[in-house]
Design an enzyme around this catalytic site. Structure first.
Site, mmCIF file in Angstrom:
data_model
loop_
_atom_site.group_PDB
_atom_site.id
_atom_site.type_symbol
_atom_site.label_atom_id
_atom_site.label_comp_id
_atom_site.label_asym_id
_atom_site.label_seq_id
_atom_site.Cartn_x
_atom_site.Cartn_y
_atom_site.Cartn_z
ATOM 1 N N LYS A 271 7.273 0.493 -0.691
ATOM 2 C CA LYS A 271 7.566 0.248 -2.108
ATOM 3 C C LYS A 271 8.627 1.255 -2.558
ATOM 4 O O LYS A 271 8.355 2.444 -2.652
ATOM 5 C CB LYS A 271 6.307 0.419 -2.950
ATOM 6 C CG LYS A 271 5.300 -0.701 -2.739
ATOM 7 C CD LYS A 271 4.222 -0.702 -3.790
ATOM 8 C CE LYS A 271 3.230 -1.823 -3.552
ATOM 9 N NZ LYS A 271 3.803 -3.153 -3.823
ATOM 10 N N ARG A 347 -3.526 -10.109 0.672
ATOM 11 C CA ARG A 347 -3.939 -11.437 1.146
ATOM 12 C C ARG A 347 -4.459 -11.385 2.576
ATOM 13 O O ARG A 347 -5.277 -12.213 2.970
ATOM 14 C CB ARG A 347 -2.780 -12.433 0.977
ATOM 15 C CG ARG A 347 -1.546 -12.074 1.741
ATOM 16 C CD ARG A 347 -0.314 -12.850 1.286
ATOM 17 N NE ARG A 347 0.258 -12.331 0.041
ATOM 18 C CZ ARG A 347 1.335 -12.834 -0.563
ATOM 19 N NH1 ARG A 347 1.941 -13.896 -0.064
ATOM 20 N NH2 ARG A 347 1.802 -12.292 -1.664
HETATM 21 N N1 BES Z 1 -0.454 -4.658 -4.794
HETATM 22 C C1 BES Z 1 0.732 -5.410 -4.801
HETATM 23 C C2 BES Z 1 0.882 -6.277 -6.041
HETATM 24 C C3 BES Z 1 1.132 -5.560 -7.328
HETATM 25 C C4 BES Z 1 2.414 -5.320 -7.761
HETATM 26 C C5 BES Z 1 0.087 -5.212 -8.145
HETATM 27 C C6 BES Z 1 2.635 -4.708 -8.963
HETATM 28 C C7 BES Z 1 0.315 -4.597 -9.355
HETATM 29 C C8 BES Z 1 1.597 -4.351 -9.772
HETATM 30 C C9 BES Z 1 0.777 -6.325 -3.594
HETATM 31 O O1 BES Z 1 0.164 -5.850 -2.458
HETATM 32 C C10 BES Z 1 2.208 -6.525 -3.276
HETATM 33 O O2 BES Z 1 2.830 -5.570 -2.951
HETATM 34 N N2 BES Z 1 2.694 -7.747 -3.383
HETATM 35 C C11 BES Z 1 4.047 -8.032 -3.145
HETATM 36 C C12 BES Z 1 4.141 -9.372 -2.474
HETATM 37 C C13 BES Z 1 5.506 -9.708 -1.980
HETATM 38 C C14 BES Z 1 5.871 -8.812 -0.822
HETATM 39 C C15 BES Z 1 5.533 -11.137 -1.574
HETATM 40 C C16 BES Z 1 4.764 -8.050 -4.478
HETATM 41 O O3 BES Z 1 4.225 -8.562 -5.440
HETATM 42 O O4 BES Z 1 5.874 -7.520 -4.551
HETATM 43 MG MG MG Z 2 1.437 -4.640 -1.288
#
Ligand code: BES
Ligand code: MG
Ligand code: ZN
Length: 494
Positions: A271, A347
């Site tokens: 991230k 997921r």
């Molecule tokens: N935990 C995150 C989702 C999230 C993002 C929760 C912002 C709260 C605030 C999840 O694991 C994630 O990183 N999802 C990705 C998916 C993408 C790679 C398809 C996302 O949402 O960027």
């Molecule tokens: Mg994630």
């Protein structure tokens, strides 16, 4: 905090602060109610001067000298025609925020009779307690400021209402527990700590507990969940709590699953930039709601419903054994997954949790997960996304959330978007294209649910946390979902 109903009138009540709801348009006649404390003409003058008309979100504090009551906070409710129980909650919260450090004894006067007074007073009692909640566990010095320790809801029938108010404690304890789990930092609330919290719940509230360690998860073929945990020095723990009613004739068996990433760095798809890595302790928000609900359920003891609570807890980190972008892994239902993005880890953990849940052969499964940033973009932080193919379950959950005043919005389970999850090497890949990212996430999960079992997925990525004081929640962890889940189960149980 002691919350009770009193049948007194204002003239008979004493306490430090009075919070009074004022309906728009009928202010003049209502002012008469306060005549023992302050002259009607004076109040009217103050209202006019402050342009206070009883509109929603308006507030006006008046300090009293030499009275049994030191302060009145008037809060606008909007018009009587449009009044909802949620408006009473919000008004109580606005008033409470005005006096958080002022008063030890609070009185509340609201138009209880506009609703079923039991429901209205429980909602308001919960709102006051949850608004005043503060988590100071991680401060070296705890401020013992003037806290609200007693609340009286004025003008209600004591006998009937106080009985109803007994519900407030188990419900708020569940929500507060969920908030504490979410706000705990990731170096404290690790997967093993989450398992310990579950163990404590099981001991304190007489729930059954099964915890699978890594070896046992391997034996069950949980390759998707374990792949996420590989990059962390901390061991994963698969938590399964359950509540069984004493009653032999069980009407429903339901499973609640919560995403339990105690930290999500993204993995090798780290991230970066605006993706708020420093907030990712709340990536176990789903598990917090589910364990919060477990706490409440074990206290209110539904008679006809068996409830299972499942969390596949782990961290998404980076080390030499971490998942590579591009790895192919196998879930416990035999499906193979190409991991085209290690940040879509939730997921993967849920996939094995869903397979496990289906083996329990329940009547329904509901999962809560901080699953996608796309859901936050679509719905913001006041509405969770709801995905299900089952209209009945959708309606039940929507009603339960409405009753709790928790925002939820049904989103499309658009099957044709599944083409976005096609992999050239495995059965499917874990992420699709950016557009509709929350929908493909839901469709991914669907691949791990037995088609004959009603299932709903709730994306709480936006709602589990708030950056400002909002409705009945102080800035920080909201505890979203606990009250919706509890309402849903209570209704099923009836
Ligand atoms: N935990 C995150 C989702 C999230 C993002 C929760 C912002 C709260 C605030 C999840 O694991 C994630 O990183 N999802 C990705 C998916 C993408 C790679 C398809 C996302 O949402 O960027
Ligand atoms: Mg994630
Ligand atoms: Zn995540």
């Amino acid at each position: 905090m002691k919350i009770s109903a009193v049948s007194k009138e204002i003239s008979e009540w004493s306490g430090s602060v009075l919070i009074a709801g004022v309906l728009e348009g009928t202010t003049k006649s209502q002012l008469n109610l306060f005549k023992s404390l302050v002259k009607e003409t004076y109040l009217l003058e103050r209202f006019n001067y402050a342009k206070f008309e009883g509109k929603k979100n308006q507030k006006l504090s008046i300090d009293l000298i030499d009275k049994n009551v030191k302060k009145i906070v008037f809060v606008g409710l909007g018009t009587a025609e449009n009044l909802l129980i949620q408006d009473l909650r919000i008004a109580a919260s606005i008033g409470t925020r005005q006096v958080l450090s002022h008063g030890s004894k609070l009185g509340i006067l609201l138009p209880w009779d506009a609703f079923d007074p039991s429901a209205a007073s429980v909602a308001v009692g919960e709102a006051i307690r949850l608004t005043s909640f503060k988590d100071q566990r991680f401060k070296s010095e705890v401020k013992e400021s003037n806290q609200i320790n007693e609340v009286e809801l004025i003008g209600l029938d004591e006998n009937t209402i106080n009985l109803a108010l007994a519900e407030i404690n188990p419900i708020c304890s569940g929500v507060e527990f969920a908030r504490q789990l979410v706000s705990a930092p990731p170096n404290f609330l690790t997967p093993s700590q989450l398992a310990k919290e579950a163990k404590k719940l099981a001991n304190d509230y007489n729930l059954k507990l099964k915890i699978l360690d890594k070896k046992e998860c391997e034996n069950r073929g949980m390759g998707a969940y374990l792949a996420v945990a590989k990059g962390s020095d901390l061991e994963p723990y698969f938590i399964h709590l359950s509540y069984t009613p004493g009653n032999a004739k069980i009407k429903n068996k339901v499973v609640l699953i919560g995403k339990g990433l105690t930290f999500d760095s993204g993995g090798y798809n780290l991230k970066v930039g605006a993706s708020q890595i420093e907030k990712m302790k709340y990536d176990m928000g789903g598990s917090a709601s589910v364990l919060g609900a477990a706490r409440t359920i074990s206290e209110i003891k539904p008679k006809n419903t068996e409830v299972h609570f499942i969390v596949a807890a782990c961290e998404n980190m980076i080390n030499g054994s971490a998942l590579h972008p591009g790895d192919v892994i196998k879930a416990s239902n035999g499906k193979t997954i190409e991991v085209n993005n290690t940040d879509a880890e939730g997921r993967l953990t849920l996939a094995d949790a869903l397979v496990y849940a289906c083996k329990l052969q329940p009547n329904a499964i509901v999962d809560l997960a901080t699953l996608t940033g796309a859901c936050v973009i679509a719905l913001g932080d006041e509405m969770a996304g709801l995905w299900t193919d089952n209209d009945r379950l959708s309606e039940q959950i929507t009603i339960a959330a409405d009753k709790a005043g928790e925002g939820i919005w049904r989103m499309p389970m658009k099957d044709s978007y599944k083409s976005g999850l096609k992999s050239s090497i495995a059965d499917l890949q874990n992420t699709g294209p950016r557009p509709g990212g929350s929908i493909t996430a839901a469709l991914f999960l669907k691949e791990f649910v037995q088609t004959n079992i009603p299932w709903a997925h709730i994306d709480i990525a936006g709602t589990c946390w708030t950056e400002k004081d909002r409705d009945i929640t102080p800035k920080g962890a909201t505890g979203y979902g606990v009250r919706t889940l509890v309402n849903w189960i209570k209704e099923l149980d009836n």
